[in-house]
Design a protein around this motif. Structure first.
Motif, PDB file in Angstrom:
ATOM      1  N   THR A  64     -55.936 -97.861 -54.451  1.00 13.57           N
ATOM      2  CA  THR A  64     -54.781 -97.966 -53.561  1.00 13.57           C
ATOM      3  C   THR A  64     -55.025 -98.938 -52.406  1.00 13.57           C
ATOM      4  OG1 THR A  64     -55.558 -95.983 -52.404  1.00 13.57           O
ATOM      5  CG2 THR A  64     -53.850 -95.684 -54.082  1.00 13.57           C
ATOM      6  N   ASP A  65     -56.271 -99.394 -52.248  1.00 14.98           N
ATOM      7  CA  ASP A  65     -56.572-100.411 -51.230  1.00 14.98           C
ATOM      8  C   ASP A  65     -56.536-101.773 -51.906  1.00 14.98           C
ATOM      9  OD1 ASP A  65     -58.781 -99.692 -52.760  1.00 14.98           O
ATOM     10  OD2 ASP A  65     -60.229-100.017 -51.144  1.00 14.98           O
ATOM     11  N   LEU A  66     -55.348-102.349 -51.990  1.00 11.87           N
ATOM     12  CA  LEU A  66     -55.118-103.554 -52.779  1.00 11.87           C
ATOM     13  C   LEU A  66     -55.161-104.786 -51.879  1.00 11.87           C
ATOM     14  CD1 LEU A  66     -52.249-102.249 -55.091  1.00 11.87           C
ATOM     15  CD2 LEU A  66     -54.719-101.890 -55.257  1.00 11.87           C
ATOM     16  N   ASP A  67     -56.229-105.566 -52.031  1.00  8.24           N
ATOM     17  CA  ASP A  67     -56.427-106.760 -51.200  1.00  8.24           C
ATOM     18  C   ASP A  67     -55.578-107.939 -51.643  1.00  8.24           C
ATOM     19  OD1 ASP A  67     -58.809-106.343 -49.284  1.00  8.24           O
ATOM     20  OD2 ASP A  67     -59.620-105.586 -51.152  1.00  8.24           O
ATOM     21  N   GLN A  68     -55.317-108.060 -52.951  1.00  7.33           N
ATOM     22  CA  GLN A  68     -54.791-109.313 -53.494  1.00  7.33           C
ATOM     23  C   GLN A  68     -53.573-109.085 -54.382  1.00  7.33           C
ATOM     24  OE1 GLN A  68     -58.132-109.087 -55.656  1.00  7.33           O
ATOM     25  NE2 GLN A  68     -59.510-109.439 -53.941  1.00  7.33           N
ATOM     26  N   ALA A  69     -52.616-109.986 -54.264  1.00  7.15           N
ATOM     27  CA  ALA A  69     -51.506-110.093 -55.206  1.00  7.15           C
ATOM     28  C   ALA A  69     -51.377-111.573 -55.555  1.00  7.15           C
ATOM     29  CB  ALA A  69     -50.216-109.558 -54.600  1.00  7.15           C
ATOM     30  N   PHE A  70     -50.857-111.873 -56.743  1.00  4.88           N
ATOM     31  CA  PHE A  70     -50.886-113.275 -57.165  1.00  4.88           C
ATOM     32  C   PHE A  70     -49.686-113.637 -58.026  1.00  4.88           C
ATOM     33  CE2 PHE A  70     -53.213-110.727 -60.225  1.00  4.88           C
ATOM     34  CZ  PHE A  70     -52.735-111.168 -61.456  1.00  4.88           C
ATOM     35  N   TRP A  71     -49.467-114.917 -58.077  1.00  7.91           N
ATOM     36  CA  TRP A  71     -48.508-115.503 -59.004  1.00  7.91           C
ATOM     37  C   TRP A  71     -49.009-116.902 -59.349  1.00  7.91           C
ATOM     38  CZ3 TRP A  71     -45.361-113.665 -62.282  1.00  7.91           C
ATOM     39  CH2 TRP A  71     -44.438-114.492 -62.937  1.00  7.91           C
ATOM     40  N   ILE A  72     -48.758-117.345 -60.567  1.00  6.49           N
ATOM     41  CA  ILE A  72     -49.225-118.655 -61.040  1.00  6.49           C
ATOM     42  C   ILE A  72     -48.041-119.388 -61.646  1.00  6.49           C
ATOM     43  CG2 ILE A  72     -50.787-119.866 -62.613  1.00  6.49           C
ATOM     44  CD1 ILE A  72     -52.560-117.306 -62.528  1.00  6.49           C
ATOM     45  N   GLU A  73     -47.925-120.661 -61.331  1.00  8.26           N
ATOM     46  CA  GLU A  73     -46.845-121.466 -61.890  1.00  8.26           C
ATOM     47  C   GLU A  73     -47.361-122.860 -62.213  1.00  8.26           C
ATOM     48  OE1 GLU A  73     -44.937-122.479 -57.491  1.00  8.26           O
ATOM     49  OE2 GLU A  73     -44.305-120.692 -58.611  1.00  8.26           O
ATOM     50  N   PRO A  74     -46.782-123.521 -63.234  1.00  6.23           N
ATOM     51  CA  PRO A  74     -47.229-124.873 -63.583  1.00  6.23           C
ATOM     52  C   PRO A  74     -46.680-125.908 -62.609  1.00  6.23           C
ATOM     53  CG  PRO A  74     -45.428-124.207 -65.013  1.00  6.23           C
ATOM     54  CD  PRO A  74     -45.748-123.014 -64.149  1.00  6.23           C
ATOM     55  N   SER A  75     -47.434-126.999 -62.470  1.00  2.72           N
ATOM     56  CA  SER A  75     -46.992-128.137 -61.663  1.00  2.72           C
ATOM     57  C   SER A  75     -47.536-129.388 -62.346  1.00  2.72           C
ATOM     58  CB  SER A  75     -47.510-128.031 -60.229  1.00  2.72           C
ATOM     59  OG  SER A  75     -47.148-129.173 -59.469  1.00  2.72           O
ATOM     60  N   ALA A 230     -61.204-112.106 -61.788  1.00  2.84           N
ATOM     61  CA  ALA A 230     -62.246-112.618 -60.906  1.00  2.84           C
ATOM     62  C   ALA A 230     -62.154-114.128 -60.749  1.00  2.84           C
ATOM     63  CB  ALA A 230     -63.617-112.233 -61.444  1.00  2.84           C
ATOM     64  N   ALA A 231     -61.644-114.819 -61.761  1.00  6.73           N
ATOM     65  CA  ALA A 231     -61.520-116.277 -61.684  1.00  6.73           C
ATOM     66  C   ALA A 231     -60.539-116.696 -60.597  1.00  6.73           C
ATOM     67  CB  ALA A 231     -61.085-116.838 -63.035  1.00  6.73           C
ATOM     68  N   LEU A 232     -59.521-115.881 -60.337  1.00  4.97           N
ATOM     69  CA  LEU A 232     -58.570-116.203 -59.269  1.00  4.97           C
ATOM     70  C   LEU A 232     -59.262-116.160 -57.914  1.00  4.97           C
ATOM     71  CD1 LEU A 232     -55.426-114.099 -60.338  1.00  4.97           C
ATOM     72  CD2 LEU A 232     -56.219-116.306 -61.225  1.00  4.97           C
ATOM     73  N   SER A 233     -60.046-115.105 -57.692  1.00  6.35           N
ATOM     74  CA  SER A 233     -60.782-114.995 -56.425  1.00  6.35           C
ATOM     75  C   SER A 233     -61.806-116.108 -56.296  1.00  6.35           C
ATOM     76  CB  SER A 233     -61.470-113.638 -56.332  1.00  6.35           C
ATOM     77  OG  SER A 233     -60.537-112.613 -56.086  1.00  6.35           O
ATOM     78  N   LEU A 234     -62.505-116.397 -57.389  1.00  6.28           N
ATOM     79  CA  LEU A 234     -63.522-117.445 -57.341  1.00  6.28           C
ATOM     80  C   LEU A 234     -62.899-118.776 -56.947  1.00  6.28           C
ATOM     81  CD1 LEU A 234     -66.376-118.538 -57.877  1.00  6.28           C
ATOM     82  CD2 LEU A 234     -65.725-118.823 -60.273  1.00  6.28           C
TER      83      LEU A 234
END
Length: 461
Positions: A64-75, A230-234
């Motif tokens: 419940t202690d959520l540090d990260q949220a993400f979204w990925i889109e092409p460019s 983990a690759a997103l954080s890295l």
């Protein structure tokens, strides 16, 4: 996984003893709780509205202690990661009661039956956590990833975000994730290999609660979803580190590689475990071939982790390039501020640098003080983790005194040998004069002492 039979509640009692021995706080003082309550009511101001971005989170199901949220889109041929990080600094001010307590703790301590949080739950599990139950203040990093896996920090801003889903490692489906999730991880991993990095991610030796006071001890390989996440954080941490290093500021994660002596021991260990390690292949190349699910590979990965000189923190120093050997790059921690004190200050520095503002003096001062604080916190956390594992091993093997166990020596220190049992998730030490890394041995379990969490082995006749 091995179930632990504990009819007399020795594990529960032992965990209480560990909490007492290491003075793990059971909660927070009324003063800190009151300050956290007040901070949780603080309304965001000056945050951009990014609620249109369909952020998701990916964590253990129970978190419940959520540090990260993400979204990925092409460019074009690039992928752009929008990485929202809990804006802890919005709620916690320098010198207030919550901040002072966090400096005492350094990081969150995790135990099988609960945790001792860095911040009170009203912040870490509610107001600051990126849960999907409403808008939250966050710091959104924009990271551009090229087709070659090179990442660059394009922006950092305070923003209001709304997570669309709380996804779990053990049951997430590909269709639940942003379309570029797998490709993003593949690019990051390819870039790691190209620069000669080899992050050792051995299976975790952990104690898992099964309910009704029962536990299990297991070596748990990382799931594919965990490795991709983990690759997103890295990528974000690499991009933030590069931006801070260029700006002449920051706090960096640093680590040297194994010494020549340690490398020689590792080659002996590999031979004893039956690993093919040609003389012309370096350690990093070998590590990239290892499989967490192979018991011999897992034992070697644990040996590699122990052979290193350990990671630490270092502030920016003119003329010095901070280096993390396992990552093979300049690296920082900026993506887990609910769990690590240092990240809160790295994030504040990144916000200033990307806005073209000077880094606040109190942040620069924190960079000088944090290495010692974080080293102490990490050492204590490591000791507690080892104590919990030792306790679980002792409870699991209680009543099996006199039995023989096949094992492999993974490291030595004089006559003291570190051993890994062949058929159980048990790593320990015993006295074996003349032992060499990689040696196969038969051991007899001579004693189990629950009060000291100690197993006593000797060479079987």
């Amino acid at each position: 996984m091995r179930a632990i039979h504990d009819p007399h509640g020795a594990l529960a009692g032992g965990l209480a003893a560990i909490r007492a021995q290491y003075q793990i706080p059971a909660g927070f003082t009324p003063e800190v709780l009151a300050a956290a309550e007040a901070a949780a009511q603080k309304a965001p101001a000056g945050h951009a509205d990014r609620t249109e971005i369909p952020f998701v989170t990916l964590d253990p199901a129970s978190s419940t202690d959520l540090d990260q949220a993400f979204w990925i889109e092409p460019s074009g041929s690039d992928l752009v990661l929008r990485y929202a990080i809990a804006d802890v600094a919005w709620f916690v001010s320098d010198g207030d009661a919550v901040d002072a307590e966090a400096w005492k703790r350094g990081e969150t301590i995790y135990l099988p039956e609960g945790k001792a949080g860095l911040y009170p739950p009203i912040l870490s599990e509610r107001a600051a956590s990126l849960l999907p139950d409403g808008p939250r203040p966050a710091v959104v990093f924009t990271v551009r990833l090229g087709s070659d896996g090179e990442c660059r920090l394009e922006g950092a801003e305070r923003a209001i975000v709304r997570s669309r889903a709380k996804l779990a490692y053990d049951n997430v489906r590909d269709e639940d994730m942003p379309a570029g999730f797998a490709e993003f991880a593949a690019r990051v991993n390819a870039a790691e290999a190209a620069r000669g990095a080899a992050r050792v991610d051995p299976p975790e030796q952990e104690v898992e609660p099964l309910g009704d006071g029962r536990y299990a001890l297991r070596l748990r390989p990382l799931l594919l979803s965990e490795r991709r996440n983990a690759a997103l954080s890295l990528a974000t941490n690499l991009a933030v580190a590069d931006a801070l290093q260029t700006a002449g500021t920051g706090l960096f994660r640093v680590m040297a590689g194994p010494s020549a002596k340690a490398m020689a021991r590792l080659r002996s260990t590999a031979a004893g475990l039956g690993l093919d390690w040609p003389a012309d292949i370096d350690l990093k190349a070998l590590e990239r071939t290892l499989d967490q699910k192979n018991p011999h590979h897992a034992a070697f990965m644990l040996a590699v982790r122990r052979a290193g000189n350990g990671a630490g923190y270092a502030p920016w120093i003119p003329g010095v390039t901070p280096w993390h050997e396992a990552v093979a790059a300049t690296y920082a921690h900026a993506t887990a501020p609910l769990r690590r004190l240092a990240d809160r200050y790295v994030i504040r520095a990144a916000l200033a640098v990307m806005a073209g503002r000077p880094v606040p003096a109190e942040v620069e001062d924190a960079f000088r003080r944090l290495p010692a604080v974080m080293a102490k916190a990490e050492a204590t956390s490591g000791q507690i983790e080892r104590a919990v594992i030792d306790l679980a091993e002792a409870v699991m093997l209680q009543g099996r005194e006199g039995e023989r166990f096949a094992a492999c020596v993974t490291d030595i220190d004089g006559d003291s040998a570190r051993i890994h049992l062949a058929d159980l998730p048990v790593v320990g030490r015993t006295r074996i004069p003349g032992a060499t890394p990689g040696q196969r041995v038969d051991l007899r379990l001579d004693g189990v002492d629950l009060s000291t969490r100690r197993l006593t082995f000797s060479a079987a006749d």
